[in-house]
Design an enzyme around this catalytic site. Structure first.
Site, short mmCIF file in Angstrom:
data_model
loop_
_atom_site.label_atom_id
_atom_site.label_comp_id
_atom_site.label_asym_id
_atom_site.label_seq_id
_atom_site.Cartn_x
_atom_site.Cartn_y
_atom_site.Cartn_z
N HIS A 1 0.88 -1.17 0.00
CA HIS A 1 0.00 0.00 0.00
C HIS A 1 0.92 1.23 0.00
O HIS A 1 2.02 1.17 0.55
CB HIS A 1 -0.82 -0.05 1.28
N ASP B 1 3.06 -4.67 7.94
CA ASP B 1 1.84 -3.90 7.73
C ASP B 1 0.69 -4.90 7.83
O ASP B 1 0.44 -5.67 6.90
CB ASP B 1 1.88 -3.23 6.35
N GLN C 1 -4.43 -5.49 6.73
CA GLN C 1 -5.38 -6.43 6.11
C GLN C 1 -5.31 -7.82 6.73
O GLN C 1 -5.93 -8.76 6.21
CB GLN C 1 -5.13 -6.53 4.60
N LYS D 1 -10.62 -0.89 10.24
CA LYS D 1 -10.81 -2.02 9.32
C LYS D 1 -11.19 -3.28 10.07
O LYS D 1 -11.35 -4.35 9.49
CB LYS D 1 -9.52 -2.27 8.53
N CYS E 1 -4.63 2.48 -3.86
CA CYS E 1 -3.46 2.96 -3.14
C CYS E 1 -2.25 2.07 -3.35
O CYS E 1 -1.47 1.83 -2.42
CB CYS E 1 -3.73 3.09 -1.64
C1 PLP Z 1 -2.31 -3.04 3.43
C2 PLP Z 1 -2.70 -1.69 3.91
N1 PLP Z 1 -1.81 -0.95 4.55
C3 PLP Z 1 -2.11 0.26 5.04
C4 PLP Z 1 -3.36 0.81 4.88
C5 PLP Z 1 -3.60 2.18 5.41
O1 PLP Z 1 -4.57 2.18 6.38
P1 PLP Z 1 -5.09 3.56 6.93
O2 PLP Z 1 -5.76 4.24 5.78
O3 PLP Z 1 -6.07 3.17 7.99
O4 PLP Z 1 -3.94 4.30 7.45
C6 PLP Z 1 -4.33 0.06 4.20
C7 PLP Z 1 -5.69 0.54 4.00
O5 PLP Z 1 -6.07 1.48 3.38
C8 PLP Z 1 -3.99 -1.21 3.71
O6 PLP Z 1 -4.88 -1.93 3.05
#
Ligand code: PLP
Lengths: 404, 122
Positions: free
Chosen positions: A119, A195, A198, A221, A361
């Site tokens: 991401h 990270d 997910q 999430k 993203c």
């Molecule tokens: C794999 C992953 N990392 C990071 C994020 C970032 O999460 P957030 O928008 O809650 O900071 C997301 C979701 O958007 C994600 O799917």
């Protein structure tokens, strides 16, 4: 299969006169009534600032906030709740590590390894560190949409300070093996950041088992309120790290000449935190644990298998991700041949089916896949097979409209 | 107002009349919509202050491609000066498609590219 839809008030909504079919949980999850009620109860009965006031309410608010931290620590099997920092979202958690651990050492060089599967939130902060002197290299993916871990052995070097990897991809659905990655990185003397945005919502994640040094995830999430995110970090790292932001609550003693900082975890939580959010997150964790993350994982694997089956029967749909439901999460990115994903999503919206479309993203991954954008359907514990059937019916309509 | 997936729009998407490129153009511009990964190039031929030829190339959703095709139809043969005055709003109402806020950007991709090309043409 689980049957939890009844707990989610929003899922009773109608969109364009049709029952809502929510397949965008990878972006954010819906909230059960238990979480909504917990936040309401907190504001109605216990609202006060934390760690400041000696009055009864202040005590109760502090207790509620710290209990939420304990619940998070237990969920991921941290050694102590001191290892849990509350932030706004996973992105902030990753930034905290970038700013507080890596920025101070960046000018002396070294290397960070990330992957093309990430991401943007696990790429851009490291580009920032890169601009301050550390090298940045990206591990690729293989034809089967899994991480090219064989190559990790080759690019790890004595220079490598950090390997930062997504546990589960928000595009491909691929679930990586953190144990393997941590093993290789640690043998090399490198730290590991996971990270887990997910993964933690969808499966049992044990930080002792994954072996990571840092782990970021988002409360929103995993059925919790928006504005809740978590950084897990090993105590020894937190002790050595610089504060992230400066101000109230993160201090022990302030004089005009200087300040001594508070102990961990509070050293990293400047200012009034999202107390109600933490209370809601606590209720979300209780909800998930009551059902059981193992059960949730199995439920989603069944959904994934069903969806992949139906997709292959439909034809004309390209799927970007592993074929085996055991090795992936319930995040399915696809393209209908000859139709732009925005058109897919717009037409599905008319059927009440909510999916994501765009680059999710993950522009570097889009480039690697050779596509401009994808459509993405993602399921969670409240989805049933019928939701994916509605998606497939919607896709048939899309194909009719576009004559493909 | 036309539906976003009205026959006319879909026809334009599948069989655009102004798709292609022009060699030795007077002006060209590239525009992208980072949200959806759409990208569009516009090529203009200008003779005697008039747009004598206009083509677009790129990929994107039905509305972004159809809107580009329709936009170029409307500007061909017109004075550069007049086209420069074409506002977002009047282009959208000429297009006559009902669009959600999220899809407005798609429809306006070609308008932005056109304005940029005209800017460059001087
Ligand atoms: C794999 C992953 N990392 C990071 C994020 C970032 O999460 P957030 O928008 O809650 O900071 C997301 C979701 O958007 C994600 O799917």
């Amino acid at each position: 299969m689980l049957d939890t839809k009844k707990d989610f008030p929003l899922l009773k909504r109608k969109i364009s006169g049709k029952d809502l079919v929510y397949l965008d949980s990878a972006a954010t999850s819906q909230k059960p009534v238990q979480v909504i009620e917990a936040v309401k109860e907190y504001y109605e009965n216990r609202n006060a600032n934390v760690a400041r006031s000696v009055h009864k309410l202040g005590e109760e608010a502090t207790e509620a906030y710290e209990n939420a931290r304990k619940a998070v620590a237990k969920l991921i099997n941290a050694n102590s709740e001191k290892e849990i920092i509350f932030v706004r979202n996973a992105t902030e958690a990753i930034n905290l590590v970038a700013y507080s651990y890596f920025l101070p050492i960046a000018p002396s060089g070294g290397k960070i390894i990330s992957t093309v599967m990430e991401h943007h939130s696990n790429i851009v902060p490291w580009q920032f560190i890169n601009s301050h002197g550390m090298e940045l290299e990206f591990l690729g993916i293989k034809k089967d949409f899994t991480l090219d871990t064989e190559n990790l052995g080759r690019i790890l070097s004595p220079e490598t300070k950090l390997v930062t990897v997504t546990h589960a991809s928000n595009v491909l659905g691929t679930v990586n093996d953190p144990k393997e990655i941590s093993g290789m990185a640690h043998d090399n003397g490198s730290l590991v950041m996971l990270d887990a945005a997910q993964s933690v919502p969808h499966m049992q994640v044990d930080v002792q088992d994954t072996g990571c040094d840092f782990m970021a995830f988002s409360g929103h999430k995993m059925l919790g309120p928006t504005g809740t995110g978590i950084l897990y970090a090993k105590e020894e790292h937190l002790e050595s790290m610089e504060p992230f932001m400066y101000g109230g609550d993160m201090i022990k003693e302030v004089s005009l000449e200087g300040t001594t900082f508070n102990g961990i975890p509070w050293k990293f939580e400047a200012g009034t935190p999202n107390i109600a959010g933490a209370v809601g997150l606590h209720a979300a964790i209780d909800y998930l644990e009551k059902i059981g993350l193992e059960k949730i994982r199995r439920h989603e694997a069944e959904l994934t298998e069903h969806a992949l089956d139906e997709f292959s029967r439909l034809g004309g749909v390209e799927i970007y991700g592993p074929k085996n439901a055991d090795k992936r999460g319930c995040v399915i990115s696809f393209n209908v041949k000859g139709v732009h994903p925005h058109d897919v999503a717009s037409l599905l919206d008319r059927e009440g089916v909510a999916i994501r479309s765009g680059h999710a993203c993950a522009q570097p991954l889009m480039k690697r896949l050779g596509v401009g954008a994808v459509a993405r359907a993602s399921g969670y514990l409240y989805n049933g097979k019928s939701d994916f059937d509605a998606l497939v019916e919607g896709l048939k309509k899309v194909k009719r409209v576009f004559g493909v | 107002m036309l539906d976003m997936y009205a026959e006319e729009i879909l026809e334009r998407y599948k069989d655009p009349v102004n798709k292609g490129s022009i060699k030795n153009t007077a002006a060209e511009a590239h525009e992208t919509n980072p949200l959806c990964g759409d990208s569009l190039d516009i090529y203009l031929k200008i003779e005697g202050g008039k747009i004598s030829g206009a083509k677009f190339n790129g990929f994107g959703c039905a509305i972004s491609q159809a809107a580009a095709d329709i936009l170029l139809d409307t500007v061909k043969g017109k004075n550069v000066k007049d086209v420069k005055m074409l506002s977002k709003g009047s282009f959208l109402s000429a297009l006559g498609v009902s669009l959600s806020p999220a899809r407005l950007k798609c429809a306006l991709l070609s308008w932005h590219a056109l304005m940029m090309a005209l800017e460059r043409a001087g």
